[in-house]
Design an enzyme around this catalytic site. Structure first.
Site, mmCIF file in Angstrom:
data_model
loop_
_atom_site.group_PDB
_atom_site.id
_atom_site.type_symbol
_atom_site.label_atom_id
_atom_site.label_comp_id
_atom_site.label_asym_id
_atom_site.label_seq_id
_atom_site.Cartn_x
_atom_site.Cartn_y
_atom_site.Cartn_z
ATOM 1 N N HIS A 206 46.813 55.973 14.699
ATOM 2 C CA HIS A 206 47.607 55.613 14.014
ATOM 3 C C HIS A 206 47.082 54.947 13.241
ATOM 4 C CE1 HIS A 206 44.738 52.960 16.582
ATOM 5 N NE2 HIS A 206 45.130 51.901 15.558
HETATM 6 C C1 UD1 Z 1 47.323 46.754 14.399
HETATM 7 C C2 UD1 Z 1 46.411 46.652 14.233
HETATM 8 C C3 UD1 Z 1 45.101 47.315 14.614
HETATM 9 C C4 UD1 Z 1 45.123 48.482 15.450
HETATM 10 C C5 UD1 Z 1 46.301 48.442 16.364
HETATM 11 C C6 UD1 Z 1 46.509 48.935 17.843
HETATM 12 C C7 UD1 Z 1 46.792 44.967 12.444
HETATM 13 C C8 UD1 Z 1 46.384 45.124 10.402
HETATM 14 N N1 UD1 Z 1 46.221 46.683 12.679
HETATM 15 O O1 UD1 Z 1 48.264 48.184 14.472
HETATM 16 O O2 UD1 Z 1 44.361 47.242 13.712
HETATM 17 O O3 UD1 Z 1 44.286 49.366 15.826
HETATM 18 O O4 UD1 Z 1 47.105 47.471 16.196
HETATM 19 O O5 UD1 Z 1 47.053 49.892 18.028
HETATM 20 O O6 UD1 Z 1 46.112 43.796 12.868
HETATM 21 N N2 UD1 Z 1 55.617 48.534 15.474
HETATM 22 C C9 UD1 Z 1 56.788 48.466 16.524
HETATM 23 N N3 UD1 Z 1 56.466 48.772 18.817
HETATM 24 C C10 UD1 Z 1 55.234 47.676 18.475
HETATM 25 C C11 UD1 Z 1 54.429 47.468 17.871
HETATM 26 C C12 UD1 Z 1 54.304 48.503 16.476
HETATM 27 O O7 UD1 Z 1 57.209 49.498 16.612
HETATM 28 O O8 UD1 Z 1 55.786 46.624 20.149
HETATM 29 C C13 UD1 Z 1 55.605 49.212 14.765
HETATM 30 C C14 UD1 Z 1 56.579 48.989 13.777
HETATM 31 O O9 UD1 Z 1 57.177 49.722 13.073
HETATM 32 C C15 UD1 Z 1 55.297 48.264 12.749
HETATM 33 C C16 UD1 Z 1 54.329 49.372 12.928
HETATM 34 O O10 UD1 Z 1 54.767 49.832 14.383
HETATM 35 O O11 UD1 Z 1 55.500 48.107 11.618
HETATM 36 C C17 UD1 Z 1 53.116 48.601 12.788
HETATM 37 O O12 UD1 Z 1 52.706 48.066 13.960
HETATM 38 P P1 UD1 Z 1 51.421 46.551 13.617
HETATM 39 O O13 UD1 Z 1 51.138 45.702 14.791
HETATM 40 O O14 UD1 Z 1 51.784 46.206 12.201
HETATM 41 O O15 UD1 Z 1 49.844 47.825 13.321
HETATM 42 P P2 UD1 Z 1 48.868 49.022 14.490
HETATM 43 O O16 UD1 Z 1 49.593 49.914 13.848
HETATM 44 O O17 UD1 Z 1 50.058 48.429 15.783
HETATM 45 N N1 UDP Z 2 45.488 52.940 24.826
HETATM 46 C C1 UDP Z 2 46.585 52.511 25.966
HETATM 47 N N2 UDP Z 2 48.076 53.626 25.752
HETATM 48 C C2 UDP Z 2 47.717 54.244 24.863
HETATM 49 C C3 UDP Z 2 46.653 55.003 23.878
HETATM 50 C C4 UDP Z 2 45.857 53.885 23.958
HETATM 51 O O1 UDP Z 2 46.609 52.037 27.100
HETATM 52 O O2 UDP Z 2 48.392 55.400 24.724
HETATM 53 C C5 UDP Z 2 44.201 52.196 25.422
HETATM 54 C C6 UDP Z 2 42.838 52.574 24.935
HETATM 55 O O3 UDP Z 2 42.927 53.197 26.372
HETATM 56 C C7 UDP Z 2 42.709 51.607 24.705
HETATM 57 C C8 UDP Z 2 43.208 51.068 23.705
HETATM 58 O O4 UDP Z 2 44.734 50.959 24.723
HETATM 59 O O5 UDP Z 2 42.060 50.604 25.800
HETATM 60 C C9 UDP Z 2 43.133 51.054 22.327
HETATM 61 O O6 UDP Z 2 43.762 50.769 21.047
HETATM 62 P P1 UDP Z 2 44.542 51.198 20.444
HETATM 63 O O7 UDP Z 2 43.601 52.504 19.948
HETATM 64 O O8 UDP Z 2 46.107 50.821 19.318
HETATM 65 O O9 UDP Z 2 43.454 50.342 19.047
HETATM 66 P P2 UDP Z 2 42.531 49.926 18.631
HETATM 67 O O10 UDP Z 2 41.233 50.208 19.506
HETATM 68 O O11 UDP Z 2 41.858 51.137 17.830
HETATM 69 O O12 UDP Z 2 42.256 49.108 17.490
#
Ligand code: UD1
Ligand code: UDP
Length: 654
Positions: A206
């Protein structure tokens, strides 16, 4: 009453903060409010994770949602600010490195409310990562910095943050894992996908650097389709990744290759899938940590990691920018070696709660405070700041513990004596445990045959060159170590430091009468040195647990283990966790020198690199074999590698 307000917003936040909230519940004088920013809002990214963790229903939901970084951060900032004005907490607690974390810390700081940051100090030194910006700025604003790895002390220290605010507490994400691993595994989620345990690779992606760049996404998809030809692949798709794959028309390619693209999984199913996987491919921070503890091989599709401990102590391998290597990943079906990492033990939340509960009134004012970080920076000479290895935004700075010199399978830190001593001091102050090992030619040779010894040495937080031959070889092989930092010299420096700072010292090893003589000399030389205890090194394997317990009870800050190689290394590897000593090192025969039983070579001989000849003359019988056989082997190994110019057997090890 202390009022703690937590701000969470994304999937990993729930996993990291649940143990903190649980542990704080046990303190009757603490009240808590949970605010969900709404950064993640889909059922599978939020509600399902919350349910699986038993995370409390948020008291306030802010509905910030998605958007550009500016929009998202601004929405959380404005809405959290209003909640803080209404509820007036004493402390705002945030975790990780997401936009909600930064926004909440900023809102609190502007209102003069203290901030506690869980998972502080991590640095990738990659300023293009949004998370790096969030981490650095949040740490800068935090009154309490909770760290989970010893090496990060160096990062915050280099940024001028006072160490009195930094607390080594361990990893709360691993608290959640420890609590729920059994339940997660028992679900056997792989069976629902028609798969067998260990017979699949689990993939998560991601990071913007992987999924927002179409070219990179294409490379990843191509490698995954190749992998899927020989290995079942499961890919729970983060919404960001799904959206990009659909836009680029790549999702159908994956599906045609029978990559199983699923919705993001709940926490229990995902954790269950991790425990059953033969390999994991990821760019997630949390997944690098979880797989390390579970002992599952993890391949990280990134050029760097802010979690180097998952490489040095865990199962992580960085694949770099080019994802082609994904195609050739092999599943690991053999026995799992679980990885013990200090403080990743299921109790980090409790340690955080204890620190918060003991937080002094003065640290939680609601009015402007003196900026202690700035004060400290002013007191530092400008040259100190220039020399800092971790200046904000410097892309080529080196995360502690990863970019070490490599010599015939041994990692060696490129550090001078004063830097090593400073690191020991900082670790003791924060009580973040580190182990030092000094490497000489004999040890390098022994490590060629003894895989366990090699692993144990390379896991140490500080590795320095004991012998001149090691420095010589490192220069010859083009990966130079600046100078020797011998075990004995470091030990002597540390005795001085211990006397000056009031650290308690324990010495283990040597013959009883030699040790007594060494202790007597030590007392004469350092009258104010506090000795926590000493014990000779002549004990059996059956007595080892009792010896470790005795050391633990003495609560030393520094432990010197004067036993031969590899006994001292194995002792520290087996017992390091339970000893709970912030600094430990093996010192071999240095106690004999301290006791006066053996003399050290005069300084001029040392400088000429001829200390070995002096020692050989003193103890010809004991050292003949070591110097003439072992050292010749070392020279041969070095020359062979120099001539070949090819990486040695262990050259790729961290
Ligand atoms: C965010 C964090 C990242 C973290 C990740 C965990 C920042 C800058 N990034 O990234 O560090 O590792 O969360 O998963 O804060 N979206 C949905 N549904 C949701 C949430 C998001 O569809 O419930 C989609 C939207 O299109 C959105 C995109 O995902 O624009 C990105 O979501 P966002 O929270 O901005 O960043 P992540 O890539 O999730
Ligand atoms: N995780 C989850 N479901 C998924 C993928 C990840 O519950 O489909 C959990 C994973 O076990 C870990 C956390 O989400 O505890 C990690 O989150 P993510 O990879 O979104 O973010 P990051 O750690 O990179 O910020």
């Amino acid at each position: 009453m202390l009022h703690v307000l937590h701000v969470v917003g994304t999937r990993p936040n729930f996993v990291k903060m649940a143990p903190v909230i649980d542990a704080l519940r046990l303190y009757p004088a603490i009240s808590q409010t949970v605010v969900h920013s709404g950064q993640h809002y889909d059922q599978c990214m939020s509600a399902e994770i919350i349910d699986d963790l038993g995370f409390p229903a948020p008291d306030v939901f802010l509905n910030a949602g998605s958007g550009t970084h500016g929009e998202q951060t601004a929405r959380v900032l404005a809405s959290v600010e209003q909640v803080l004005i209404d509820r007036r907490p004493d402390l705002v607690c945030v975790g990780g490195d997401v936009n909600s974390t930064l926004a909440a810390a900023l809102a609190a700081t502007k209102l003069g409310i203290a901030v506690a940051h869980v998972e502080s100090g991590l640095r990738s030194f990659d300023w293009s990562m949004p998370e790096e910006v969030n981490r650095v700025l949040t740490d800068r604003m935090s009154e309490l910095l909770f760290i989970h790895s010893p090496e990060v002390v160096e990062h915050v220290a280099a940024e001028g943050i006072e160490l009195r605010r930094v607390h080594f507490v361990g990893n709360t994400m691993i608290d959640s894992l420890t609590r729920l691993e059994g339940v997660a595994r028992a679900r056997r989620p792989w069976e629902r996908l028609g798969l067998q345990e260990r017979e699949y690779a689990l993939v998560t992606l991601h990071r913007p650097s992987n999924v927002d760049s179409i070219a990179q996404l294409r490379r990843i998809v191509s490698a995954l389709t190749l992998l899927a030809r020989h290995t079942p692949v499961v890919l729970p798709l983060h919404p960001r990744a799904r959206a990009r794959l659909e836009q680029a028309g790549l999702l159908s390619l994956l599906e045609r290759a029978e990559v199983r693209c699923t919705a993001p999984m709940g926490y229990l199913d995902f954790l269950g899938m991790e425990t059953g996987a033969g390999a994991v491919v990821t760019d997630s921070g949390g997944v690098q940590e979880e797989t390390s503890v579970l002992g599952v091989p993890c391949y990280t599709v990134r050029p760097n990691t802010e979690r180097p401990i998952t490489i040095t102590r865990g199962t992580n391998t960085l694949l770099g920018d080019d994802p082609a290597a994904i195609a050739t990943i092999a599943l690991e079906r053999g026995a799992r070696r679980r990885h013990l990492i200090h403080g990743w033990d299921g109790h980090a939340g409790e340690r955080i709660a204890a620190v918060i509960a003991a937080m002094p009134e003065s640290a939680r004012p609601h009015e402007p405070r003196m900026d202690a970080t700035r004060e400290r920076r002013r007191r530092l000479a400008p040259s100190d700041l220039d020399a800092s290895p971790a200046r904000v935004g410097v892309a080529d700075a080196e995360p502690a513990g990863v970019h070490r010199a490599q010599l015939l399978g041994t990692a060696i830190d490129r550090l001078e004596m004063d830097e090593v001593v400073a690191r020991c001091e900082r670790s003791i102050d924060v009580r973040a445990p580190i182990q030092h090992v000094a490497v000489n030619a004999a040890k390098v040779v022994a490590m060629q045959q003894d895989e366990d010894l090699r692993r144990i040495v390379n896991r140490c937080e500080l590795i320095t060159a004991d012998g001149q031959s090691v420095v010589w070889a490192s220069h010859l092989l083009g990966d130079p170590v600046p100078s020797r930092v011998t075990g004995i010299d470091l030990m002597l420096e540390l005795f001085e430091l211990a006397e000056r700072r009031g650290y308690r010292v324990y010495v283990l090893g040597g013959r009883a009468e030699v040790l007594d003589a060494a202790v007597a000399k030590l007392r004469r030389k350092h009258p104010r040195l506090e000795l926590a205890g000493w014990r000779d090194g002549y004990f059996s394997a059956d007595e080892e647990a009792a010896v470790a317990a005795q050391i633990r009870r003495a609560r030393p800050d520094m432990l010197f283990v004067a036993m031969p190689t590899p006994r001292k290394e194995y002792f520290l590897a087996r017992r390091g966790e339970e000893l709970d000593v912030p600094f430990s090192m093996g010192v071999g025969g240095a106690i004999d020198v301290l006791a006066g039983v053996r003399r050290r070579a005069p300084k001029v001989v040392q400088r000429l690199g001829l200390e070995w000849a002096f020692r050989l003359a003193q103890e010809p019988r004991r050292l003949f074999r070591r110097y003439l056989v072992t050292n010749s082997r070392f020279v041969l190994l070095t020359l062979r590698q120099a001539v070949r110019g090819t990486p040695g057997r262990f050259e790729s090890q961290p």
